[in-house]
Design an enzyme around this catalytic site. Structure first.
Site, PDB file in Angstrom:
ATOM      1  CG  ASP A 436     -22.559  11.849 -48.156  1.00  0.00           C
ATOM      2  OD1 ASP A 436     -22.005  10.878 -47.855  1.00  0.00           O
ATOM      3  OD2 ASP A 436     -22.830  12.769 -47.698  1.00  0.00           O
ATOM      4  CD  GLU A 439     -19.959   5.878 -45.152  1.00  0.00           C
ATOM      5  OE1 GLU A 439     -19.556   6.685 -46.965  1.00  0.00           O
ATOM      6  OE2 GLU A 439     -20.721   5.858 -45.010  1.00  0.00           O
ATOM      7  CG  ASP A 504     -18.239  14.555 -43.296  1.00  0.00           C
ATOM      8  OD1 ASP A 504     -18.246  14.223 -43.884  1.00  0.00           O
ATOM      9  OD2 ASP A 504     -19.149  13.714 -42.358  1.00  0.00           O
TER      10      ASP A 504
END
Length: 776
Positions: A436, A439, A504
């Protein structure tokens, strides 16, 4: 970024200079490139060559159908890293040619050529098929240039560039009716014409113009694509500054891109994957259902075991169970230590779950950050494993984790340490990693261990390094083709380290549509495998949304139930409703459907890994490139080359979708329909429009999971072969659960199937649409 104010004026605060002449055209010594010297004004006399900028343009043959173009202003500027890892499997053979004629100087690279106009004062570079049958795009008047911001009033200001931003840009022509697609996982309109897009990874969810996975490659409906060879921030004005042009700009002294000619979009993707890397092969078992704890829910060993026992009792096999963030201690993310309060015996727990046939594999969540509350932070900081500020401080902020630091993967010792942390998880019984985040990589005031890298270029490229490191540790532990990630961030080349999911999304019909557009879009960057959060991540999905999303999610290459603050097991979605069409029943129906499809699905996936294509979601335009409508279809997709699926976005079940030319057969009832044309249907929760293309030999496996054997079962042992409007010569490749080709089923002259004995064993049934042929 717009450099002009309308058609005539420069934008306020910018100085813009264009290549006006092609003063000289020179062949490079090796015969593989031509070099153009391009002044920023027309040269008519000797005095015209003074006090002006020039741009150098190198046009180079790469391999068949691929030509690169690099524009440079100041050639003395250093070439900082990192750089994309191109041609990872080696350079293809290249046999270029350079010729001169009345039309100008032409460089050819197999099927693709570029021709430079012979008139010095006519700036004209045309890209076209070598056989002359197709014009692709051009660089015409005022289409290559440089810009300063803020505007300069005196050339002496360029003496010090620290307070000036310097850009290089190109503007390729857009044809009438041309559409542009790709650029990574983007959730907005599928056709990018009219949009301004920044290729810059951000954690922005699925409902904005930001994207987790920015890939600097776009595909045109005219049979070509363009790969922009920089991990730096790229700004694209796609028919949005000039309606007839696609502008590419970077804040740099150089801009390089590769034009890739198909002529079909599938061929474009295959050549792109030669350039940036083939999509990694994933094991058959990974196509099964993944169940997550969800994000902020309360869970422990008892909760996990209960969920898996209930799923087994309801005949819904779970292939992979995923432990999300809170397997770790609060504020300690990510120090790789299980929270002993909730998981006192993680290795024993994983072993018990597997031995009870409740699950076959285990996944855990990770990220490349370390919160300062963990003792691991102090250790990593002392060792120099974390990114630093220019003054030597560890770079930290409080966004996401309190005082978190970022692992500096340009430090080889930090990589070894991180790999050791992952190995400790594999020792416990972990089989897969969710990588995860990655970014929000800082670019200002930071200093990487490798001082040769540019922080601006590291922002997007960090995704490549991060996923590569984790993927290769899995390969070393479990085997080359058994490594599986669940990654959120990506850039060009990351398709080599599968797989990724959409990020998400909300629990709404609009978010379902966003997810489909994201999956279609990233598939056009050679990502073969893709998934999403079934039911939506944010919020609590109403039962009807959950069921519609299940039908879609189980037709993606990979399928995961995951949420934010609520569980995604079906009986908690609808309060264990036992009426027909309840959540449990729908989930069971589509898990069984996908399992039956595995002989077909894994054969298609194996081909996709080899060719650089998406497995599912596959844009209809890849299969039907000559159908103009197909380039605008963003609410439906192909599952491989033969099955078309159209998700339903309403509770009532009404759905509109498009069938391209040919005869199509409903998978559910055998009724046929003729394309091209739009159709409207109404579906309950256990079906959705699922149509099989004519000429398909479809091999289906067993329906039920037997004693936890999962999706990596031996589907060659028995099942059903369906023939959909076939003719002599139609065929299907059969692969085993390892992806090895074991034979080909071919329709013979008499309509029978040849090759059965070589490819299949056990008991098989046969079904022909010609026997039913229920035309609608």
């Amino acid at each position: 970024m717009k450099f002009r104010d309308g058609m005539w004026l420069a934008a306020e605060g910018k100085t813009v200079q264009y290549a006006e002449d092609i003063y000289t055209t020179t062949e490079r010594e090796d015969g593989k490139a031509i070099k153009l010297l391009c002044p920023t004004r027309h040269i008519y006399s000797r005095g015209d060559v003074l006090n002006l900028s020039t741009l150098s343009i190198d046009i180079e043959a790469q391999f068949d159908g691929v030509i690169s173009l690099e524009v440079c202003h100041f050639t003395g500027a250093l070439r900082h890293g990192p750089n994309f890892d191109l041609y990872p499997d080696g350079y293809p053979e290249c046999n270029p040619s350079i010729s001169k004629s009345s039309k100008g100087t032409t460089i050819s690279s197999g099927s693709l050529s570029a021709t430079v106009h012979p008139d010095q004062h006519t700036f004209d570079i045309r890209f076209h098929a070598t056989d002359g049958l197709r014009e692709l795009t051009s660089l015409l008047n005022r289409s290559v240039g440089l810009a300063y911001s803020p505007a300069i009033s005196n050339p002496k200001q360029v003496e010090d560039l620290r307070d000036l931003k310097h850009y290089v840009f190109t503007q390729t022509e857009l044809g009438v009716g041309e559409s542009i697609h790709g650029l990574g996982e983007r959730f907005g309109a599928f056709n990018k014409v009219g949009q301004n897009i920044e290729v810059w990874n951000e954690d922005g969810g699925t409902s904005s113009d930001q994207a987790y996975k920015n890939v600097s490659f776009w595909m045109s409906s005219r049979g070509y694509g363009v790969f922009i060879d920089t991990p730096d921030k790229i700004d694209l004005e796609i028919g949005s500054e000039r309606c007839c042009r696609l502008q590419t700009s970077v804040e740099s002294q150089r801009l390089k891109w590769y034009l890739i000619y198909g002529p079909t979009p599938k061929e474009v993707l295959t050549k792109y994957s030669i350039l940036t890397g083939k999509p990694g092969k994933v094991p058959a078992w990974s196509f099964g259902l993944w169940l997550s704890t969800s994000f902020t829910t309360n869970y422990d060993e008892e909760t996990v075991t209960h969920f898996l026992e209930e799923m087994k009792e309801r005949s819904i096999p779970v292939e992979v169970f995923h432990f999300d963030c809170f397997w770790l201690r609060s504020f300690h993310w990510c120090d790789f230590v299980f929270d002993s309060k909730y998981f006192p015996d993680p290795a024993g727990q994983m072993s018990r779950l597997k031995s009870a046939n409740l699950v076959n594999k285990i996944s855990v969540w990770t990220n490349p950050y370390v919160g300062q509350a963990s003792p691991v932070f102090a250790y990593a900081a002392e060792k120099g494993y974390l990114l630093k500020r220019e003054n030597g401080d560890v770079w930290q902020w409080d966004l996401w984790q309190t005082g978190m630091g970022l692992v500096d993967f340009t430090n080889p010792e930090a990589v070894k340490w991180f790999e050791g942390c992952l190995d400790s998880l594999y020792d416990l019984g972990v089989n897969c990693i969710k990588t995860d985040f990655g970014e929000r990589i800082p670019t200002k005031g930071v200093k990487w261990f490798d001082t040769k890298v540019d922080p601006q270029r590291m922002h997007n490229f960090y995704a490549f390094i991060y996923n590569k490191i984790v993927y290769e540790t899995l390969q070393r532990r479990y085997g080359k083709n058994q490594a599986v990630l669940f990654a959120r961030t990506a850039c060009a080349g990351t398709q080599r380290f599968p797989l990724c999911w959409g990020g998400d999304c909300e629990s709404t019909p609009a978010a379902l549509a966003e997810s489909i557009r994201g999956g279609l879009s990233i598939g056009l960057s050679s990502f073969s495998s893709w998934s999403c959060d079934i039911g939506g991540f944010e919020g609590n999905p109403p039962p009807w949304i959950y069921k519609r999303w299940v039908a879609f999610g189980l037709l993606c290459s990979h399928s995961r139930l995951h949420g934010s603050n609520s569980y995604r097991v079906p009986w908690l979605i609808d309060d264990d409703d036992r009426s027909s069409g309840n959540c449990t029943e729908v989930l069971r129906t589509f898990v069984r459907l996908k399992r039956r499809l595995m002989p077909y699905l894994y054969s298609q996936a194996t081909q996709s890994f080899r060719m650089g294509w998406p497995t599912s979601l596959r844009a209809c335009a890849l299969e039907f490139p000559d159908d103009s409508t197909a380039w605008y279809l963003d609410r439906q997709f192909m599952v491989g080359e033969s099955i078309l699926a159209a998700p339903v976005f309403t509770e009532a079940g009404d759905v509109e979708f498009y069938l391209p030319a040919g005869k199509w057969t409903s998978f559910w009832d055998g009724k046929t329909a003729q394309g091209p044309g739009w159709r409207r249907e109404t579906h309950g929760f256990n079906t959705l429009p699922l149509y099989v293309r004519e000429g398909t030999v479809l091999t289906l496996g067993k329906e039920n999971d037997v004693d936890g054997e999962g999706f990596g079962y031996d589907w060659l042992e028995g099942g059903e072969v369906r023939l959909y409007c076939v003719k002599e010569g139609d065929k299907a490749t059969v692969v085993d659960k390892e992806g090895n080709e074991v034979g080909t089923l071919v329709v013979g002259k008499d309509g029978g199937i040849e090759g059965i004995e070589e490819a299949l064993k056990g008991d098989w049934g046969f079904w022909r649409i010609s026997e039913l042929d229920k035309a609608q």
